[in-house]
Motif scaffolding. Structure first.
Motif, PDB file in Angstrom:
ATOM      1  N   ILE A   1       0.814  -1.214   0.000  1.00 60.31           N
ATOM      2  CA  ILE A   1       0.000   0.000   0.000  1.00 60.31           C
ATOM      3  C   ILE A   1       0.853   1.271   0.000  1.00 60.31           C
ATOM      4  CG2 ILE A   1      -2.005  -1.114   1.036  1.00 60.31           C
ATOM      5  CD1 ILE A   1      -1.144   0.097   3.742  1.00 60.31           C
ATOM      6  N   GLY A   2       2.144   1.138  -0.274  1.00 62.65           N
ATOM      7  CA  GLY A   2       3.003   2.307  -0.357  1.00 62.65           C
ATOM      8  C   GLY A   2       3.593   2.761   0.959  1.00 62.65           C
ATOM      9  N   ILE A   3       3.478   1.931   1.975  1.00 57.82           N
ATOM     10  CA  ILE A   3       4.082   2.207   3.286  1.00 57.82           C
ATOM     11  C   ILE A   3       4.949   0.998   3.622  1.00 57.82           C
ATOM     12  CG2 ILE A   3       3.682   2.750   5.718  1.00 57.82           C
ATOM     13  CD1 ILE A   3       0.833   3.625   4.921  1.00 57.82           C
ATOM     14  N   SER A   4       6.205   1.235   3.949  1.00 60.29           N
ATOM     15  CA  SER A   4       7.106   0.113   4.230  1.00 60.29           C
ATOM     16  C   SER A   4       6.625  -0.680   5.432  1.00 60.29           C
ATOM     17  CB  SER A   4       8.527   0.628   4.494  1.00 60.29           C
ATOM     18  OG  SER A   4       8.590   1.263   5.763  1.00 60.29           O
TER      19      SER A   4
ATOM     20  N   VAL B   1      -0.171  12.288  15.265  1.00 59.26           N
ATOM     21  CA  VAL B   1      -0.370  12.701  13.872  1.00 59.26           C
ATOM     22  C   VAL B   1       0.983  13.011  13.235  1.00 59.26           C
ATOM     23  CG1 VAL B   1      -1.276  14.551  12.394  1.00 59.26           C
ATOM     24  CG2 VAL B   1      -2.753  13.508  14.130  1.00 59.26           C
ATOM     25  N   ASP B   2       1.805  13.785  13.936  1.00 61.98           N
ATOM     26  CA  ASP B   2       3.140  14.118  13.418  1.00 61.98           C
ATOM     27  C   ASP B   2       3.968  12.859  13.177  1.00 61.98           C
ATOM     28  OD1 ASP B   2       2.516  16.815  13.492  1.00 61.98           O
ATOM     29  OD2 ASP B   2       3.561  17.178  15.399  1.00 61.98           O
ATOM     30  N   SER B   3       3.895  11.909  14.093  1.00 59.21           N
ATOM     31  CA  SER B   3       4.654  10.662  13.939  1.00 59.21           C
ATOM     32  C   SER B   3       4.174   9.862  12.729  1.00 59.21           C
ATOM     33  CB  SER B   3       4.535   9.801  15.196  1.00 59.21           C
ATOM     34  OG  SER B   3       5.167  10.439  16.290  1.00 59.21           O
ATOM     35  N   CYS B   4       2.866   9.840  12.503  1.00 61.98           N
ATOM     36  CA  CYS B   4       2.334   9.105  11.351  1.00 61.98           C
ATOM     37  C   CYS B   4       2.811   9.733  10.046  1.00 61.98           C
ATOM     38  CB  CYS B   4       0.811   9.049  11.405  1.00 61.98           C
ATOM     39  SG  CYS B   4       0.189   7.950  12.694  1.00 61.98           S
ATOM     40  N   VAL B   5       2.869  11.056  10.001  1.00 61.14           N
ATOM     41  CA  VAL B   5       3.383  11.739   8.804  1.00 61.14           C
ATOM     42  C   VAL B   5       4.835  11.340   8.573  1.00 61.14           C
ATOM     43  CG1 VAL B   5       3.977  13.998   7.824  1.00 61.14           C
ATOM     44  CG2 VAL B   5       1.740  13.655   8.930  1.00 61.14           C
ATOM     45  N   LYS B   6       5.625  11.288   9.639  1.00 61.75           N
ATOM     46  CA  LYS B   6       7.042  10.905   9.522  1.00 61.75           C
ATOM     47  C   LYS B   6       7.194   9.465   9.040  1.00 61.75           C
ATOM     48  CE  LYS B   6       8.564  14.148  13.012  1.00 61.75           C
ATOM     49  NZ  LYS B   6       8.893  14.349  14.414  1.00 61.75           N
ATOM     50  N   HIS B   7       6.172   8.642   9.304  1.00 61.47           N
ATOM     51  CA  HIS B   7       6.199   7.244   8.864  1.00 61.47           C
ATOM     52  C   HIS B   7       5.433   7.055   7.552  1.00 61.47           C
ATOM     53  CE1 HIS B   7       8.350   5.712  12.282  1.00 61.47           C
ATOM     54  NE2 HIS B   7       7.526   6.341  13.098  1.00 61.47           N
ATOM     55  N   ASN B   8       5.244   8.155   6.809  1.00 62.01           N
ATOM     56  CA  ASN B   8       4.663   8.120   5.464  1.00 62.01           C
ATOM     57  C   ASN B   8       3.233   7.580   5.412  1.00 62.01           C
ATOM     58  OD1 ASN B   8       7.145   9.058   4.219  1.00 62.01           O
ATOM     59  ND2 ASN B   8       7.946   7.047   4.797  1.00 62.01           N
ATOM     60  N   ASP B   9       2.471   7.809   6.481  1.00 60.26           N
ATOM     61  CA  ASP B   9       1.094   7.319   6.508  1.00 60.26           C
ATOM     62  C   ASP B   9       0.124   8.493   6.651  1.00 60.26           C
ATOM     63  OD1 ASP B   9      -1.330   6.070   6.800  1.00 60.26           O
ATOM     64  OD2 ASP B   9      -0.644   4.631   8.307  1.00 60.26           O
ATOM     65  N   ALA B  10      -0.149   9.139   5.519  1.00 52.17           N
ATOM     66  CA  ALA B  10      -1.075  10.270   5.506  1.00 52.17           C
ATOM     67  C   ALA B  10      -2.490   9.837   5.886  1.00 52.17           C
ATOM     68  CB  ALA B  10      -1.076  10.929   4.127  1.00 52.17           C
ATOM     69  N   GLY B  11      -2.869   8.615   5.535  1.00 48.52           N
ATOM     70  CA  GLY B  11      -4.214   8.120   5.849  1.00 48.52           C
ATOM     71  C   GLY B  11      -4.457   8.050   7.342  1.00 48.52           C
ATOM     72  N   THR B  12      -3.495   7.468   8.072  1.00 46.45           N
ATOM     73  CA  THR B  12      -3.661   7.378   9.520  1.00 46.45           C
ATOM     74  C   THR B  12      -3.550   8.759  10.151  1.00 46.45           C
ATOM     75  OG1 THR B  12      -2.881   5.101   9.567  1.00 46.45           O
ATOM     76  CG2 THR B  12      -2.795   6.300  11.644  1.00 46.45           C
ATOM     77  N   ALA B  13      -2.679   9.608   9.624  1.00 45.39           N
ATOM     78  CA  ALA B  13      -2.575  10.978  10.145  1.00 45.39           C
ATOM     79  C   ALA B  13      -3.923  11.689  10.004  1.00 45.39           C
ATOM     80  CB  ALA B  13      -1.469  11.741   9.421  1.00 45.39           C
ATOM     81  N   ASP B  14      -4.570  11.528   8.856  1.00 44.42           N
ATOM     82  CA  ASP B  14      -5.874  12.138   8.633  1.00 44.42           C
ATOM     83  C   ASP B  14      -6.924  11.541   9.567  1.00 44.42           C
ATOM     84  OD1 ASP B  14      -7.712  13.835   6.991  1.00 44.42           O
ATOM     85  OD2 ASP B  14      -8.556  11.862   6.503  1.00 44.42           O
ATOM     86  N   PHE B  15      -6.913  10.231   9.700  1.00 42.83           N
ATOM     87  CA  PHE B  15      -7.840   9.544  10.597  1.00 42.83           C
ATOM     88  C   PHE B  15      -7.690  10.064  12.031  1.00 42.83           C
ATOM     89  CE2 PHE B  15      -8.344   6.001  13.633  1.00 42.83           C
ATOM     90  CZ  PHE B  15      -9.699   5.765  13.486  1.00 42.83           C
ATOM     91  N   LEU B  16      -6.448  10.176  12.496  1.00 44.29           N
ATOM     92  CA  LEU B  16      -6.208  10.648  13.859  1.00 44.29           C
ATOM     93  C   LEU B  16      -6.566  12.123  14.015  1.00 44.29           C
ATOM     94  CD1 LEU B  16      -2.899   8.804  14.818  1.00 44.29           C
ATOM     95  CD2 LEU B  16      -5.260   8.181  15.386  1.00 44.29           C
ATOM     96  N   THR B  17      -6.413  12.903  12.950  1.00 39.77           N
ATOM     97  CA  THR B  17      -6.819  14.310  13.003  1.00 39.77           C
ATOM     98  C   THR B  17      -8.327  14.414  13.219  1.00 39.77           C
ATOM     99  OG1 THR B  17      -4.983  15.012  11.611  1.00 39.77           O
ATOM    100  CG2 THR B  17      -6.863  16.496  11.733  1.00 39.77           C
ATOM    101  N   GLY B  18      -9.085  13.581  12.531  1.00 45.02           N
ATOM    102  CA  GLY B  18     -10.535  13.556  12.732  1.00 45.02           C
ATOM    103  C   GLY B  18     -10.894  13.164  14.156  1.00 45.02           C
TER     104      GLY B  18
END
Length: 158
Positions: free
Chosen positions: A6-9, A123-140
């Motif tokens: 899915i594009g995340i290591s 959220v910041d940690s998820c962005v650093k781990h290349n997971d914009a989807g989870t960052a967005d989910f956690l922002t909500g």
């Protein structure tokens, strides 16, 4: 099971799932505390607080399920025992303590604000781990807690 592509290591997904497991534990502890207060609130505003706590724990229950499903969608097993949640949560419990209604509101406010602060870092940690989807989910999720905190804070104003 087929390889997740899915594009995340694998390493980044593992780190994001650690974050999500902590979030899940925090939500479950907050759910339990809110349910405890629902069961044990007393006083002249009993009906109002009983309903408020019910609405809040029901919302948390839905969030818990979404977090668990997010963990599964990223390829990990979901922690699901009280022992795991107690060990992992960043919130504190107070067994055997039954505060008055206004203290219950204040305690829940502290917990929601704690969750808000930890979610910002998550959220910041998820962005650093290349997971914009989870960052967005956690922002909500963070925004839901901000609204609940505002409501609780408003109830404490004189």
């Amino acid at each position: 099971m087929s390889k997740i592509n899915i594009g995340i290591s694998d390493g980044d997904r593992a780190e994001v799932n650690k974050i999500l497991s902590k979030v899940l534990a925090d939500e479950y502890v907050l759910y339990t505390k809110t349910r405890n207060y629902h069961w044990n609130v007393v006083g002249p505003q009993f009906s109002e607080y009983h309903k408020l706590f019910s609405d809040q724990y029901e919302a948390l229950d839905g969030d818990i399920d979404e977090i668990a499903e997010r963990i599964r969608s990223l390829g990990a097993m979901t922690p699901a025992t009280l022992a795991e949640f107690a060990k992992t949560s960043r919130l504190e419990e107070h067994p055997g303590v039954y505060p008055d209604a206004s203290t219950m509101i204040a305690n829940l406010l502290v917990d929601h604000e704690t969750v808000i602060r930890t979610l910002r870092a998550d959220v910041d940690s998820c962005v650093k781990h290349n997971d914009a989807g989870t960052a967005d989910f956690l922002t909500g999720l963070l925004e839901k807690h901000e609204k609940t905190a505002w409501m609780l804070r408003s109830m404490l104003e004189k």
